[in-house]
Write a protein that holds these residues in place. Structure first.
Motif, PDB file in Angstrom:
ATOM      1  N   ASP A   1     -34.553  26.432  14.826  1.00 47.25           N
ATOM      2  CA  ASP A   1     -34.441  26.281  13.369  1.00 47.25           C
ATOM      3  C   ASP A   1     -33.011  25.891  12.974  1.00 47.25           C
ATOM      4  OD1 ASP A   1     -37.077  26.982  13.189  1.00 47.25           O
ATOM      5  OD2 ASP A   1     -36.712  29.066  12.582  1.00 47.25           O
ATOM      6  N   LEU A   2     -32.037  26.475  13.675  1.00 50.94           N
ATOM      7  CA  LEU A   2     -30.635  26.130  13.370  1.00 50.94           C
ATOM      8  C   LEU A   2     -30.349  24.670  13.739  1.00 50.94           C
ATOM      9  CD1 LEU A   2     -28.675  29.354  14.474  1.00 50.94           C
ATOM     10  CD2 LEU A   2     -29.555  28.755  12.216  1.00 50.94           C
ATOM     11  N   HIS A   3     -30.984  24.180  14.800  1.00 53.95           N
ATOM     12  CA  HIS A   3     -30.832  22.747  15.126  1.00 53.95           C
ATOM     13  C   HIS A   3     -31.416  21.899  14.001  1.00 53.95           C
ATOM     14  CE1 HIS A   3     -29.996  24.062  19.275  1.00 53.95           C
ATOM     15  NE2 HIS A   3     -29.531  22.838  19.465  1.00 53.95           N
ATOM     16  N   ASP A   4     -32.581  22.307  13.501  1.00 53.53           N
ATOM     17  CA  ASP A   4     -33.222  21.503  12.447  1.00 53.53           C
ATOM     18  C   ASP A   4     -32.390  21.471  11.164  1.00 53.53           C
ATOM     19  OD1 ASP A   4     -35.327  20.586  13.950  1.00 53.53           O
ATOM     20  OD2 ASP A   4     -36.617  22.310  13.491  1.00 53.53           O
ATOM     21  N   LEU A   5     -31.635  22.549  10.936  1.00 56.83           N
ATOM     22  CA  LEU A   5     -30.754  22.567   9.748  1.00 56.83           C
ATOM     23  C   LEU A   5     -29.788  21.382   9.758  1.00 56.83           C
ATOM     24  CD1 LEU A   5     -29.218  26.108   9.084  1.00 56.83           C
ATOM     25  CD2 LEU A   5     -30.793  24.794   7.665  1.00 56.83           C
ATOM     26  N   GLN A   6     -29.438  20.948  10.982  1.00 51.28           N
ATOM     27  CA  GLN A   6     -28.478  19.841  11.119  1.00 51.28           C
ATOM     28  C   GLN A   6     -29.039  18.541  10.542  1.00 51.28           C
ATOM     29  OE1 GLN A   6     -26.073  21.098  15.138  1.00 51.28           O
ATOM     30  NE2 GLN A   6     -27.964  20.030  15.488  1.00 51.28           N
TER      31      GLN A   6
ATOM     32  N   ALA B   1     -31.235  17.644   4.586  1.00 54.34           N
ATOM     33  CA  ALA B   1     -30.307  16.952   3.661  1.00 54.34           C
ATOM     34  C   ALA B   1     -29.373  17.937   2.967  1.00 54.34           C
ATOM     35  CB  ALA B   1     -31.126  16.158   2.645  1.00 54.34           C
ATOM     36  N   GLU B   2     -29.888  19.127   2.638  1.00 57.52           N
ATOM     37  CA  GLU B   2     -29.068  20.086   1.886  1.00 57.52           C
ATOM     38  C   GLU B   2     -27.918  20.638   2.739  1.00 57.52           C
ATOM     39  OE1 GLU B   2     -29.544  24.350  -0.395  1.00 57.52           O
ATOM     40  OE2 GLU B   2     -31.348  23.370   0.361  1.00 57.52           O
ATOM     41  N   HIS B   3     -28.162  20.806   4.053  1.00 49.78           N
ATOM     42  CA  HIS B   3     -27.177  21.499   4.898  1.00 49.78           C
ATOM     43  C   HIS B   3     -26.478  20.590   5.906  1.00 49.78           C
ATOM     44  CE1 HIS B   3     -28.519  25.203   3.173  1.00 49.78           C
ATOM     45  NE2 HIS B   3     -29.769  24.943   3.508  1.00 49.78           N
TER      46      HIS B   3
ATOM     47  N   ALA C   1     -23.505  21.575   8.580  1.00 54.91           N
ATOM     48  CA  ALA C   1     -23.842  21.796   9.986  1.00 54.91           C
ATOM     49  C   ALA C   1     -23.351  20.676  10.904  1.00 54.91           C
ATOM     50  CB  ALA C   1     -25.354  21.961  10.133  1.00 54.91           C
ATOM     51  N   THR C   2     -22.993  19.540  10.347  1.00 53.23           N
ATOM     52  CA  THR C   2     -22.530  18.417  11.178  1.00 53.23           C
ATOM     53  C   THR C   2     -21.298  17.785  10.532  1.00 53.23           C
ATOM     54  OG1 THR C   2     -23.840  16.749  10.012  1.00 53.23           O
ATOM     55  CG2 THR C   2     -24.916  17.855  11.852  1.00 53.23           C
ATOM     56  N   TYR C   3     -20.649  16.897  11.230  1.00 54.05           N
ATOM     57  CA  TYR C   3     -19.548  16.126  10.634  1.00 54.05           C
ATOM     58  C   TYR C   3     -19.528  14.742  11.271  1.00 54.05           C
ATOM     59  CZ  TYR C   3     -16.417  16.591  14.720  1.00 54.05           C
ATOM     60  OH  TYR C   3     -15.846  16.506  15.973  1.00 54.05           O
TER      61      TYR C   3
ATOM     62  N   ARG D   1     -15.956  27.973   8.970  1.00 54.07           N
ATOM     63  CA  ARG D   1     -16.408  29.245   8.385  1.00 54.07           C
ATOM     64  C   ARG D   1     -17.704  29.032   7.600  1.00 54.07           C
ATOM     65  NH1 ARG D   1     -15.747  30.410   3.455  1.00 54.07           N
ATOM     66  NH2 ARG D   1     -13.667  29.513   3.135  1.00 54.07           N
ATOM     67  N   GLU D   2     -17.762  27.944   6.847  1.00 58.89           N
ATOM     68  CA  GLU D   2     -18.973  27.697   6.047  1.00 58.89           C
ATOM     69  C   GLU D   2     -20.190  27.490   6.954  1.00 58.89           C
ATOM     70  OE1 GLU D   2     -16.557  25.928   2.200  1.00 58.89           O
ATOM     71  OE2 GLU D   2     -17.770  24.541   3.397  1.00 58.89           O
ATOM     72  N   LEU D   3     -19.950  26.850   8.097  1.00 62.44           N
ATOM     73  CA  LEU D   3     -21.050  26.689   9.063  1.00 62.44           C
ATOM     74  C   LEU D   3     -21.542  28.061   9.548  1.00 62.44           C
ATOM     75  CD1 LEU D   3     -22.805  25.172  11.176  1.00 62.44           C
ATOM     76  CD2 LEU D   3     -20.798  25.183  12.678  1.00 62.44           C
ATOM     77  N   THR D   4     -20.581  28.918   9.914  1.00 63.92           N
ATOM     78  CA  THR D   4     -20.965  30.240  10.438  1.00 63.92           C
ATOM     79  C   THR D   4     -21.650  31.079   9.354  1.00 63.92           C
ATOM     80  OG1 THR D   4     -19.137  30.120  11.988  1.00 63.92           O
ATOM     81  CG2 THR D   4     -20.095  32.284  11.635  1.00 63.92           C
ATOM     82  N   GLU D   5     -21.178  30.944   8.112  1.00 64.84           N
ATOM     83  CA  GLU D   5     -21.845  31.678   7.014  1.00 64.84           C
ATOM     84  C   GLU D   5     -23.288  31.190   6.864  1.00 64.84           C
ATOM     85  OE1 GLU D   5     -17.899  32.755   4.339  1.00 64.84           O
ATOM     86  OE2 GLU D   5     -19.089  30.995   3.824  1.00 64.84           O
ATOM     87  N   LEU D   6     -23.463  29.890   6.990  1.00 67.75           N
ATOM     88  CA  LEU D   6     -24.818  29.324   6.859  1.00 67.75           C
ATOM     89  C   LEU D   6     -25.727  29.841   7.982  1.00 67.75           C
ATOM     90  CD1 LEU D   6     -26.851  27.232   5.668  1.00 67.75           C
ATOM     91  CD2 LEU D   6     -25.830  25.538   7.231  1.00 67.75           C
ATOM     92  N   THR D   7     -25.253  29.737   9.222  1.00 70.65           N
ATOM     93  CA  THR D   7     -26.114  30.142  10.343  1.00 70.65           C
ATOM     94  C   THR D   7     -26.331  31.661  10.324  1.00 70.65           C
ATOM     95  OG1 THR D   7     -24.192  30.157  11.819  1.00 70.65           O
ATOM     96  CG2 THR D   7     -25.521  28.171  11.810  1.00 70.65           C
TER      97      THR D   7
END
Ligand SMILES: Cc1cc2nc3c(=O)[nH]c(=O)nc-3n(C[C@H](O)[C@H](O)[C@H](O)COP(=O)(O)OP(=O)(O)OC[C@H]3O[C@@H](n4cnc5c(N)ncnc54)[C@H](O)[C@@H]3O)c2cc1C
Length: 511
Positions: free
Chosen positions: A50-55, A58-60, A64-66, A91-97
């Motif tokens: 699921d965390l891979h799919d977040l990448q 569109a919202e995340h 999750a990527t750059y 940090r924002e990535l870690t907060e999201l996951t």
């Protein structure tokens, strides 16, 4: 700039497919054919998928990527932070996951990746020690970024490794049904050095998430012999690697009365290396037992990740506490409000440490923006020391509620269901909702699932006593001692000398 592509950003199903790689995984005496479907590992795999799919969501996606300067979009998990903005983005990535996993999945995609990025942050130390291997660090990070690798970290040794003095190279041992075989060393070590790599034998332990990851980084401990000291990475399916799982604590079937424990778990394991070859381009350090003493600085990114995750989890506990009080109608009890305030204080304290570490970030000699280690270490100690007390507060606030759970089947039973619904009604919440809420409290405070997490918070990445030892070694008090010596009219240089020596050393003193 080249046109943007996202060919390196994996989906959940790409990730799952990559785990069907022939790895040798054992559970309860049987070899697991496919970790993506076995009940002991599948839930945790799904969480990571699921965390891979977040990448790709569109919202995340931008969290999750750059996009690299060459136009390739890649997972932010592997981004080397060069500026304060990069650190904020991590940090924002870690907060999201962490929000997605309620803070109950310690080794998210970006956790041990941060350990590896620590090697890049302190690449100058590796270069001083093994100049011929130092380029392997950035090369590996590029490889991991482009494969969107989930990495496990193997540092701890089996407790039996303390018996290493009883072992000698080439020793043979009779094993039932196998005759006379060469005995594996109790402590993982290099048994052969070759031009193209090293052969390692022995074991590591706990290696959380390895069964659900593609690769592992191995870091050995300080105070060992040179052949017991190396840093390297290798795939989970390397020849000779055996992954032995502990007993599962999650529940294989989804149930509403165990909303967390039935989601699956990150799996811990014993890893046996039966003469495993590691190619030289995957070795980062060899024969330098002093290098692990720098782990306080090198590991600050991983530990900051843990602090961020614990902060998110503490904020979840604040919300859970509020819902318990609302469901039970206990807001008017002063003692209840005090316990709830303790949970808030815990969350606020963790948030403050997390922010302070980010605000006191440095740029290392290797040009990496790195969280301030003093606040990271102090925050970790604070988090560990308070965790048990806060979990106890949540349990206390819920009374008998978490124990008196009823199954979905009870609620669906035509005769019993309507009766149950009436009598277990919560103050502000009706029956089944209260059941789910209290089920979560049980999973967190009283279930084997919650107890495993308690172990994780206390012990992952070194126990409290070691972190305190590190704090003692890391915290610079020279200016303070000079200030006081001056105030007392004492000879400043003489009085400050021990503190200056400690500050120059900046390493744990433990042997
Ligand atoms: C759920 C979980 C997940 C983990 N995940 C990982 C992971 O992903 N990767 C990894 O490498 N490790 C992992 N660990 C292992 C962790 O790093 C170790 O548990 C930790 O370093 C302590 O080592 P130990 O358990 O072998 O305890 P031991 O070293 O055997 O010590 C046992 C106890 O003795 C005491 N003790 C020992 N030495 C000293 C000393 N010098 N001074 C004072 N007291 C001492 C402490 O109370 C300690 O708890 C994990 C552990 C758990 C429980």
């Amino acid at each position: 700039m080249a046109a943007e592509t996202d060919r390196f950003v994996k989906t959940g199903s790409d990730y799952k497919a990559s785990l069907r790689d022939g790895r040798v995984v054992w559970y309860s005496g049987e070899r697991i054919g496919d970790v993506t479907t076995h009940p002991a590992t599948a839930g945790g795999v799904q969480w990571l998928a699921d965390l891979h799919d977040l990448q790709h969501d569109a919202e995340h996606r931008d969290t999750a990527t750059y996009v690299r300067p060459d136009g390739e979009r890649v997972s932010r998990t592997w981004q080397i932070p060069r500026t304060p903005d990069d650190l904020r983005a991590r940090r924002e990535l870690t907060e999201l996951t962490s929000r997605r996993t309620l803070g109950f999945f310690g080794r998210q995609l970006d956790n041990i990746a941060f350990t590896m990025i620590g090697l890049a942050a302190y690449e100058h130390l590796f270069r001083r020690s093994n100049p011929e291997l130092a380029d392997n660090i950035l090369r590996y990070i590029r490889h991991a970024e482009e494969k969107n690798i989930v990495l496990a970290g193997l540092i701890a040794d089996p407790q039996g490794a303390r018996a290493k003095e009883k072992w000698s190279l080439g020793e043979r041992v009779a094993v039932d049904g196998h005759g006379d075989i060469e005995r594996l060393p109790p402590l993982l070590r290099v048994v052969e050095r070759r031009d193209d790599g090293i052969v390692i034998a022995g074991a590591k332990i706990v290696g959380t998430v390895l069964p659900q990851a593609q690769e592992m980084i191995i870091i050995t401990q300080p105070f060992v012999a040179p052949e017991e000291s190396f840093w390297c990475a290798l795939p989970a399916n390397a020849d000779g690697v055996h992954i032995v799982l502990r007993q599962a604590v999650s529940r294989p079937e989804p149930t509403r009365e165990h909303p967390l424990a039935s989601r699956g778990e990150e799996m811990d394991c014993l890893i046996i290396f039966d003469n495993v070859f590691v190619p030289i381009e995957r070795v980062f350090s060899l024969g330098d037992p002093a290098l692990p003493l720098e782990y306080g600085d090198i590991g600050a990114g991983e530990h900051w990740h843990t602090l961020i995750r614990m902060t998110v989890k503490a904020e979840l506990l604040v919300a859970l506490t509020q819902m318990i009080i609302d469901a039970l109608g206990t807001t008017k009890v002063a003692k209840v409000r005090e316990l709830a305030a303790d949970v808030i204080l815990y969350a606020q304290g963790l948030r403050a440490f997390t922010t302070a570490a980010e605000n006191s970030a440095i740029v290392t000699e290797s040009g990496v923006a790195w969280p301030g280690v003093d606040f990271v270490t102090a925050g970790r100690v604070f988090g560990i020391e308070q965790y048990g007390r806060i979990i106890e507060a949540v349990r206390e606030l819920a009374g008998q509620g978490p124990l008196m759970l009823f199954s979905d089947a009870d609620f669906r039973q035509p005769e019993l269901g309507p009766l149950l619904t009436q009598v277990v009604e919560g103050f502000d919440m009706v029956s089944e909702a209260k059941n789910a809420l209290m089920g979560l409290v049980w999973d967190i405070t009283s279930d084997g699932y919650g107890m495993r997490m308690d172990y994780f918070e206390r012990l992952n990445g070194y126990p409290k006593f070691f972190l305190k030892e590190r704090l003692f070694g890391e915290y610079d008090r020279v200016a303070g001692v000079e200030w006081l010596a001056e105030f007392l009219g004492l000879p400043v240089d003489q009085v400050a000398e021990p503190a200056r020596r400690l500050a120059a050393r900046r390493k744990p003193m433990l042997g």
